[in-house]
Design an enzyme around this catalytic site. Sequence first.
Site, PDB file in Angstrom:
ATOM      1  N   SER A 282      -8.486  -9.625 -24.667  1.00 40.75           N
ATOM      2  CA  SER A 282      -7.623  -8.623 -24.241  1.00 40.75           C
ATOM      3  C   SER A 282      -8.252  -7.058 -24.121  1.00 40.75           C
ATOM      4  O   SER A 282      -9.261  -7.037 -23.674  1.00 40.75           O
ATOM      5  CB  SER A 282      -6.274  -8.634 -24.917  1.00 40.75           C
ATOM      6  OG  SER A 282      -5.384  -7.846 -24.260  1.00 40.75           O
TER       7      SER A 282
ATOM      8  N   HIS B 291      -2.734 -15.901 -22.003  1.00 43.51           N
ATOM      9  CA  HIS B 291      -3.571 -14.786 -22.373  1.00 43.51           C
ATOM     10  C   HIS B 291      -4.620 -14.861 -23.585  1.00 43.51           C
ATOM     11  O   HIS B 291      -3.621 -15.337 -24.515  1.00 43.51           O
ATOM     12  CB  HIS B 291      -2.647 -13.615 -22.369  1.00 43.51           C
ATOM     13  CG  HIS B 291      -3.257 -12.251 -22.627  1.00 43.51           C
ATOM     14  ND1 HIS B 291      -4.234 -11.756 -21.729  1.00 43.51           N
ATOM     15  CD2 HIS B 291      -3.251 -11.377 -23.670  1.00 43.51           C
ATOM     16  CE1 HIS B 291      -4.377 -10.805 -21.951  1.00 43.51           C
ATOM     17  NE2 HIS B 291      -3.914 -10.364 -23.364  1.00 43.51           N
TER      18      HIS B 291
ATOM     19  N   ASP C   7      -2.833 -14.501 -15.627  1.00 46.93           N
ATOM     20  CA  ASP C   7      -2.835 -13.980 -16.981  1.00 46.93           C
ATOM     21  C   ASP C   7      -1.272 -13.394 -17.034  1.00 46.93           C
ATOM     22  O   ASP C   7      -0.718 -12.656 -16.564  1.00 46.93           O
ATOM     23  CB  ASP C   7      -3.834 -12.867 -16.903  1.00 46.93           C
ATOM     24  CG  ASP C   7      -3.950 -12.372 -18.370  1.00 46.93           C
ATOM     25  OD1 ASP C   7      -2.991 -11.718 -18.977  1.00 46.93           O
ATOM     26  OD2 ASP C   7      -4.809 -12.692 -19.126  1.00 46.93           O
TER      27      ASP C   7
END
Length: 397
Positions: free
Chosen positions: A172, A335, A268
Amino acid sequence: MINFNQWLVLVVCSLAILKAEGLLVNITFVRNAVAKGAVCLDGSPPAYHLDRGSGTGINSWLIQLEGGGWCHNVTNCISRMHTKLGSSKKMVENLAFSAILSNKEQRNPDFYNWNRVKVRYCDGSSFTGDVKTVNPATNLHFRGARVWLAVMRELLAKGMRNAENAVLSGCSAGGLASLMHCDSFRALLPMGTNVKCLSDAGFFLNTRDVSGAQYIKSYFNDVVTLHGSAKNLPRSCTSRLTPAMCFFPQYVARQIRTPVFVLNAAYDSWQIKNILAPRAADPDGKWQSCQLDIKNCQRSQLKVMQDFRLEFLSAVIGLGRSASRGMFIDSCYTHCQTETQTSWFWQDSPILNRTTIAKAVGDWVYDRKLFQKIDCPYPCNPTCHHRVFTPQDAPPI
């Protein structure tokens, strides 16, 4: 009072939980960094967790940069400085290492015996900020770039300067940081070191939201401005574009000279919730059910998400051909896939071309095989682990 049998049950349960979560690794604070102004948002020292390598991996290093979004205004950053994402005082002493950080060969076959490091994230700028002055009214320190350098220097002193292999990875906001710092990471290491960078769920797309607004572009502009990030973003990008645009990998990654692996879900879940349909663009909550579970999405919403996928793929493919850039773009609604054992390497892990993420990344790192695959559109891949959220899960940025 607890009798012996009850005590034994508690011990067995504790061991089972430990085994399930993974190896617990102690925190290390970089206390000498404070004098250099390399600190978290609240002024506390930066921190990391290191599990030493052994055997064939004793001179190989895997650095995993923690993720956790960003803060883009003073109010947001003040809230953040009272959490583990803004203060090392709030971080746990022991962190479970699993998936790409696991020390079990059967769970992490290519990196289990490397020196594995989790760098904690407490600056809110993907390790790019550096504002010298500190407002005494807020006591906010915007020093992400200094934190990055302080932690890297300490790891170099602890043996990374002798690395034969070194991988900078992250998830991330940490995946974005692994791209931003990729070439500078390589520059810190000896010429002969095999250096590569892995970005997991860090390829944030510059696109309009469902209302037509450029929400994420405006948000990143606020981050860059507040944290003074411009001078620490890749010059190959800022010499051509505004600093805010250089927070988007699609404008940065092509110029990275170090080999890069892009691991991302085409759908995502974080980007669907925070970039495509953020709360500001969906005041009536029409997207909420869809965001919680992709199976709840209406046909019109799936069409918007399919268009998002095509735009995302266009940005990735737009990086151009490369004989060193790996790619694993699956069609899962998720994610961060390197930090969860079931998605990284397990009996039912997501696969592309009969290959798990761990195998694809390992083959690329060791130059066994270059993996560059893009999945077919949702819902074609039955091996996907689609995330299902509750309304209380992870608030928006």
